[in-house]
Write an enzyme that holds these catalytic residues in place. Sequence first.
Site, mmCIF file in Angstrom:
data_model
loop_
_atom_site.group_PDB
_atom_site.id
_atom_site.type_symbol
_atom_site.label_atom_id
_atom_site.label_comp_id
_atom_site.label_asym_id
_atom_site.label_seq_id
_atom_site.Cartn_x
_atom_site.Cartn_y
_atom_site.Cartn_z
ATOM 1 N N GLU A 1 93.134 54.101 76.327
ATOM 2 C CA GLU A 1 93.875 53.961 75.306
ATOM 3 C C GLU A 1 92.735 54.202 73.972
ATOM 4 O O GLU A 1 91.562 53.312 73.569
ATOM 5 C CB GLU A 1 94.697 52.470 74.990
ATOM 6 C CG GLU A 1 95.654 52.529 76.031
ATOM 7 C CD GLU A 1 96.791 53.677 75.718
ATOM 8 O OE1 GLU A 1 96.851 54.252 74.185
ATOM 9 O OE2 GLU A 1 97.902 53.537 76.221
ATOM 10 N N CYS B 1 93.441 51.993 65.346
ATOM 11 C CA CYS B 1 93.509 53.515 66.023
ATOM 12 C C CYS B 1 94.298 54.448 65.405
ATOM 13 O O CYS B 1 93.556 55.423 65.888
ATOM 14 C CB CYS B 1 93.721 53.104 67.170
ATOM 15 S SG CYS B 1 95.043 51.786 67.655
HETATM 16 P P1 NDP Z 1 84.547 49.967 72.284
HETATM 17 O O1 NDP Z 1 84.708 51.485 72.682
HETATM 18 O O2 NDP Z 1 82.930 49.504 71.218
HETATM 19 O O3 NDP Z 1 84.587 48.578 73.249
HETATM 20 C C1 NDP Z 1 86.259 48.516 73.744
HETATM 21 C C2 NDP Z 1 85.923 47.406 74.865
HETATM 22 O O4 NDP Z 1 84.327 48.102 75.293
HETATM 23 C C3 NDP Z 1 85.317 46.385 74.416
HETATM 24 O O5 NDP Z 1 85.570 45.209 74.969
HETATM 25 C C4 NDP Z 1 83.779 46.268 74.965
HETATM 26 O O6 NDP Z 1 82.909 45.315 74.812
HETATM 27 C C5 NDP Z 1 83.778 46.882 75.687
HETATM 28 N N1 NDP Z 1 82.541 48.770 76.061
HETATM 29 C C6 NDP Z 1 81.647 48.196 76.078
HETATM 30 N N2 NDP Z 1 81.003 48.892 76.508
HETATM 31 C C7 NDP Z 1 81.450 49.127 77.810
HETATM 32 C C8 NDP Z 1 80.847 49.692 79.065
HETATM 33 N N3 NDP Z 1 79.809 50.254 78.918
HETATM 34 N N4 NDP Z 1 81.676 49.753 80.115
HETATM 35 C C9 NDP Z 1 82.791 48.932 79.881
HETATM 36 N N5 NDP Z 1 83.317 48.331 78.702
HETATM 37 C C10 NDP Z 1 82.392 48.325 77.768
HETATM 38 O O7 NDP Z 1 85.542 49.560 71.065
HETATM 39 P P2 NDP Z 1 85.695 48.089 69.824
HETATM 40 O O8 NDP Z 1 86.116 47.055 70.355
HETATM 41 O O9 NDP Z 1 84.555 48.955 68.511
HETATM 42 O O10 NDP Z 1 87.546 49.348 69.328
HETATM 43 C C11 NDP Z 1 87.618 50.250 68.540
HETATM 44 C C12 NDP Z 1 87.861 51.501 68.848
HETATM 45 O O11 NDP Z 1 89.080 51.063 69.175
HETATM 46 C C13 NDP Z 1 87.924 52.224 67.644
HETATM 47 O O12 NDP Z 1 87.812 53.456 68.657
HETATM 48 C C14 NDP Z 1 89.539 52.805 67.715
HETATM 49 O O13 NDP Z 1 90.408 53.639 67.145
HETATM 50 C C15 NDP Z 1 89.929 51.767 69.015
HETATM 51 N N6 NDP Z 1 91.380 50.977 69.913
HETATM 52 C C16 NDP Z 1 92.421 52.307 70.402
HETATM 53 C C17 NDP Z 1 94.024 51.731 70.401
HETATM 54 C C18 NDP Z 1 94.984 52.317 70.959
HETATM 55 O O14 NDP Z 1 95.464 52.505 70.979
HETATM 56 N N7 NDP Z 1 95.090 54.018 71.615
HETATM 57 C C19 NDP Z 1 94.136 50.755 70.132
HETATM 58 C C20 NDP Z 1 92.399 49.601 69.136
HETATM 59 C C21 NDP Z 1 91.944 50.871 69.362
HETATM 60 P P3 NDP Z 1 81.906 44.599 73.868
HETATM 61 O O15 NDP Z 1 82.844 44.895 72.496
HETATM 62 O O16 NDP Z 1 81.140 43.354 74.503
HETATM 63 O O17 NDP Z 1 80.572 45.700 73.567
#
Ligand code: NDP
Length: 495
Positions: free
Chosen positions: A239, A273
């Site tokens: 997602e 998102c």
């Molecule tokens: P990120 O991609 O920065 O992070 C998402 C999650 O992945 C966090 O828990 C993050 O941890 C973790 N993460 C980071 N690096 C890694 C890795 N290498 N391996 C595994 N996990 C990792 O997104 P955001 O949290 O900033 O969220 C915003 C984004 O999410 C936007 O692009 C938005 O559009 C999308 N989104 C999509 C939705 C949908 O339904 N399609 C709904 C809501 C949001 P940490 O935060 O600790 O770095």
Amino acid sequence: MTQVQANARTFEVRDPGSGRVVGTYPEHDEAEVADAVAAARSAAPRWAALSFAERGRMLSRWRAEIARGSAELAAVMHAEIGKPPADGKLEIVMGLQHLAWASKNAGKVLGPRPVPSDLMTINQRATLEYPPLGVVGVIGPWNYPVFTPLGSLSCALAAGNAVVFKPSEFSPEVGKWLAEAFAKAVPGHPVLQLVTGSGATGAALCASGVDKIGFTGSTATGKKVMAACAESLTPVLMECGGKDALVVDADADLDAAADAAVWGALSNAGQTCLGVERVYVHEAVYDAFLAKVIAAAEDVRAGSDPAAKIGPVTMPSQVEVIREHLRDAVDRGGRVVLGGLDAIAGQFVQPTILADVPEDALAVTDETFGPTMTVARVADMGEAVERVNASRYHLGATVFARKQGEDIARRIRAGGVAVNAFVAYATIPALPLGGVGDSGFGRVHGPNGLREFTYPKAITRQRFPSPLALTTFTRTEFTDRVVAALTTLLHGRCR
Ligand code: NDP
């Protein structure tokens, strides 16, 4: 919840409005993630062995626990990510609607069902069922720290899986609150394990041998997650990000369209998102629409006080992305009709509307994730659809039109399109939510969401020996002649 033993490393969470430290959490490493997965794995069989109805009752207790604590949970969200508490409560109830649906409908969607056999296999009784995968890793974002993970958690748990949940490092207390509420409501079934930490903790979860990763986050991180999961052939649900558009036809209700555009672009400080980042308006109503949008957006203010309608931008790094997109749009001839670069102060970004921005500017092509929108004039809805579909993101879209709404919706490439309302498809529990292209694949919510955390299993039982024994070395020439005749009869007559 069995809280895994914390190592010496920790990280701090700051209130994005004030910069004040609001919590310190363990940065769980590979070994600790492995412990959490092992705890989930040992709890999984008892949970999977429950009937759908029994699991549904337990999940309803969790739902009630969250509902009773919603004011407290909304306050936690406000402290960690700056979301206004009223919006936090709205997010919680939306998440609970999906939890309720998954709890009540899992049996109907996933339970064993008879499947008809055909002429060649008439002696077989065929059944299809959807067993749980085992242990699912859920990696969540911070922007909707309740609604988004609940989409995956509800489906995964209702389907009979155990889960290891890694919330964003910007919202660990929200994740902890949800896991503790589960432990309180469903004692004796430690099937919701929590790990906290940064991307490294998420990466450890990807490599931990879980049976699927349900990832919600940016497209860039999604690619890393997929690459890591490929090493162990761990399936993934993606997602990812969006660049959603709102389209306004000449016959649209302009007041309703402007209201939806303003809420869609500005609520949650634009960190959605499915947020409206681009608007395409029929030239016949462009000026009138733009005036209405400006007037409505002028009424919205970013702040941390109770009267502020939107909060701060949560991640300091995102403010730089927003600034870069605004600068690029203006450099390429875009006009700031509200807000702009001067409207950024610290982590507060005031509502910003841009007009006449070229389609290849960052503010049109990339996810801005701030309280901004571009508004562009189009000659007709054909041009609007073409521009909407030109994006590499295809998550959701909104259409305002009286006559052609559903027709326009069908021509837009997106996981969900709402006509004459904003984001309605994400709020109807029986509908799937997810994207296409760079917005990801797989679905949460509804029957598709439940099946996402299972595998289809086919079972047959022979009711009587076949008059045509096919899969045996004792097959006769007569049988082969009958098969040849059947082949012609069943398949050879189509022209
Ligand atoms: P990120 O991609 O920065 O992070 C998402 C999650 O992945 C966090 O828990 C993050 O941890 C973790 N993460 C980071 N690096 C890694 C890795 N290498 N391996 C595994 N996990 C990792 O997104 P955001 O949290 O900033 O969220 C915003 C984004 O999410 C936007 O692009 C938005 O559009 C999308 N989104 C999509 C939705 C949908 O339904 N399609 C709904 C809501 C949001 P940490 O935060 O600790 O770095």
